[in-house]
Design a protein around this motif. Structure first.
Motif, PDB file in Angstrom:
ATOM      1  N   TYR A  49      34.007   7.212 -30.327  1.00  0.00           N
ATOM      2  CA  TYR A  49      35.336   7.687 -30.766  1.00  0.00           C
ATOM      3  C   TYR A  49      35.816   8.882 -29.949  1.00  0.00           C
ATOM      4  O   TYR A  49      36.769   9.554 -30.350  1.00  0.00           O
ATOM      5  N   ARG A  50      35.151   9.141 -28.831  1.00  0.00           N
ATOM      6  CA  ARG A  50      35.520  10.228 -27.904  1.00  0.00           C
ATOM      7  C   ARG A  50      35.581  11.593 -28.606  1.00  0.00           C
ATOM      8  O   ARG A  50      36.542  12.341 -28.498  1.00  0.00           O
TER       9      ARG A  50
ATOM     10  N   PRO B  89      41.728  11.215 -31.787  1.00  0.00           N
ATOM     11  CA  PRO B  89      43.177  11.236 -31.520  1.00  0.00           C
ATOM     12  C   PRO B  89      43.908  10.019 -32.073  1.00  0.00           C
ATOM     13  O   PRO B  89      45.024  10.136 -32.585  1.00  0.00           O
ATOM     14  N   GLN B  90      43.252   8.821 -31.987  1.00  0.00           N
ATOM     15  CA  GLN B  90      43.908   7.604 -32.510  1.00  0.00           C
ATOM     16  C   GLN B  90      44.161   7.732 -34.005  1.00  0.00           C
ATOM     17  O   GLN B  90      45.222   7.350 -34.510  1.00  0.00           O
ATOM     18  N   ALA B  95      47.619   8.701 -38.729  1.00  0.00           N
ATOM     19  CA  ALA B  95      47.892   9.525 -39.917  1.00  0.00           C
ATOM     20  C   ALA B  95      49.292  10.134 -39.829  1.00  0.00           C
ATOM     21  O   ALA B  95      50.024  10.163 -40.829  1.00  0.00           O
ATOM     22  N   ASN B  96      49.670  10.588 -38.617  1.00  0.00           N
ATOM     23  CA  ASN B  96      51.019  11.153 -38.424  1.00  0.00           C
ATOM     24  C   ASN B  96      52.098  10.108 -38.721  1.00  0.00           C
ATOM     25  O   ASN B  96      53.103  10.413 -39.369  1.00  0.00           O
ATOM     26  N   ASP B  97      51.856   8.867 -38.242  1.00  0.00           N
ATOM     27  CA  ASP B  97      52.821   7.785 -38.497  1.00  0.00           C
ATOM     28  C   ASP B  97      52.974   7.535 -39.991  1.00  0.00           C
ATOM     29  O   ASP B  97      54.093   7.388 -40.499  1.00  0.00           O
ATOM     30  N   PRO B 105      56.987  14.745 -42.627  1.00  0.00           N
ATOM     31  CA  PRO B 105      56.841  14.780 -41.164  1.00  0.00           C
ATOM     32  C   PRO B 105      55.971  15.953 -40.682  1.00  0.00           C
ATOM     33  O   PRO B 105      56.452  16.929 -40.125  1.00  0.00           O
ATOM     34  N   ILE B 106      54.679  15.847 -40.912  1.00  0.00           N
ATOM     35  CA  ILE B 106      53.740  16.889 -40.460  1.00  0.00           C
ATOM     36  C   ILE B 106      52.943  16.330 -39.286  1.00  0.00           C
ATOM     37  O   ILE B 106      52.423  15.216 -39.361  1.00  0.00           O
ATOM     38  N   ASP B 107      52.870  17.109 -38.221  1.00  0.00           N
ATOM     39  CA  ASP B 107      52.064  16.702 -37.070  1.00  0.00           C
ATOM     40  C   ASP B 107      50.682  17.335 -37.208  1.00  0.00           C
ATOM     41  O   ASP B 107      50.505  18.538 -37.020  1.00  0.00           O
ATOM     42  N   LEU B 108      49.695  16.513 -37.548  1.00  0.00           N
ATOM     43  CA  LEU B 108      48.345  17.036 -37.797  1.00  0.00           C
ATOM     44  C   LEU B 108      47.709  17.624 -36.531  1.00  0.00           C
ATOM     45  O   LEU B 108      46.841  18.488 -36.618  1.00  0.00           O
ATOM     46  N   SER B 109      48.176  17.149 -35.366  1.00  0.00           N
ATOM     47  CA  SER B 109      47.594  17.666 -34.114  1.00  0.00           C
ATOM     48  C   SER B 109      48.002  19.123 -33.871  1.00  0.00           C
ATOM     49  O   SER B 109      47.392  19.819 -33.064  1.00  0.00           O
ATOM     50  N   GLN B 110      49.075  19.559 -34.562  1.00  0.00           N
ATOM     51  CA  GLN B 110      49.532  20.945 -34.411  1.00  0.00           C
ATOM     52  C   GLN B 110      48.752  21.921 -35.296  1.00  0.00           C
ATOM     53  O   GLN B 110      48.891  23.132 -35.158  1.00  0.00           O
ATOM     54  N   LEU B 111      47.963  21.371 -36.229  1.00  0.00           N
ATOM     55  CA  LEU B 111      47.174  22.234 -37.124  1.00  0.00           C
ATOM     56  C   LEU B 111      45.969  22.769 -36.367  1.00  0.00           C
ATOM     57  O   LEU B 111      45.116  22.015 -35.928  1.00  0.00           O
TER      58      LEU B 111
END
Lengths: 86, 142
Positions: A49-50, B89-90, B95-97, B105-111
């Motif tokens: 899963y990288r 990341p996938q 989860a974001n979608d 509309p929360i971007d989890l990658s920004q946390l």
């Protein structure tokens, strides 16, 4: 520091209460062959899963260490369950 | 020199008050100063170590009262929030979608873990009390 002892105490409504003390370090030593296999499987999954396996292992260790001091105490009438990690 | 002391000297220089009155005012300021300092609690607050959840349900169905008492170390929460940085990341994209589709509309990658850690630090000031006739819930840090 990782937890040393797990105390489980159960008091069923009609029966006598019993308490179980589980020393974690000897338990981990007994389960070490299984843990090694689980560790290898975890590292393979991380690579698949990288995810950085070192970081994942460090987080898992921190989670284990963070459990120290956890206490869950539930009572309902004459029934009671207690789980304490020290 | 404090602002009030400067004002007193200014009034003395302008001749609005006499030297005796200035002396009395300054003496009064000196008396007030230590009391004002001692009013402020300068001791550092002890950092909370545990999150406690206490639920008390009175005896409503003749089974006896129910009580739940959970103590979670904040250290465990800190380790838990670090798990967020391990989400593939996938999975974050999916989860974001889903969140966007649900109207969140929360971007989890920004946390960032630092932000979440800051959130946990401030949990110490939090107390939640729910007082209902059929149950009492108290969430706090100690």
């Amino acid at each position: 520091m990782m937890p040393q002892l797990i105390t489980i105490s159960i008091r069923p409504p009609q029966h006598k209460a019993f308490r179980l003390w589980v020393p974690l370090l000897p338990l981990l030593l007994v389960l070490s062959p299984v843990l090694v296999i689980a560790l290898i499987a975890g590292v393979v999954a991380c690579i698949g899963y990288r995810i950085n396996p070192g970081r994942a292992l460090w987080t898992a260790w921190r989670l284990l260490c963070g459990l120290r001091g956890t206490r869950v105490d539930v009572e309902h009438g004459r029934t009671a369950v207690l789980v304490a990690i020290r | 020199m404090s602002e009030q002391r400067r004002d007193v000297l200014q009034m003395l220089a302008e001749g609005k008050i006499s030297a005796d009155e200035a002396e009395q005012l300054i003496a009064a300021l000196d008396r007030d100063q230590p009391a004002a300092v001692s009013d402020v609690d300068t001791r550092p607050r002890a950092r909370p170590k545990y999150l406690r959840v206490v639920v008390n349900v009175p005896d409503t169905d003749d089974d006896g009262p129910a009580r739940v008492n959970v103590r979670v170390p904040l250290q465990l929460l800190r380790a838990g929030v670090r798990l967020a940085s391990l989400i593939p990341p996938q999975a974050v994209e999916r989860a974001n979608d889903e969140l966007r589709r649900s109207g969140v509309p929360i971007d989890l990658s920004q946390l960032k873990p630092e932000q979440l850690e800051e959130l946990i630090e401030h949990l110490g000031d939090m107390t939640v009390e729910v007082d209902q006739p059929d149950a009492k819930v108290h969430v706090f840090c100690e």
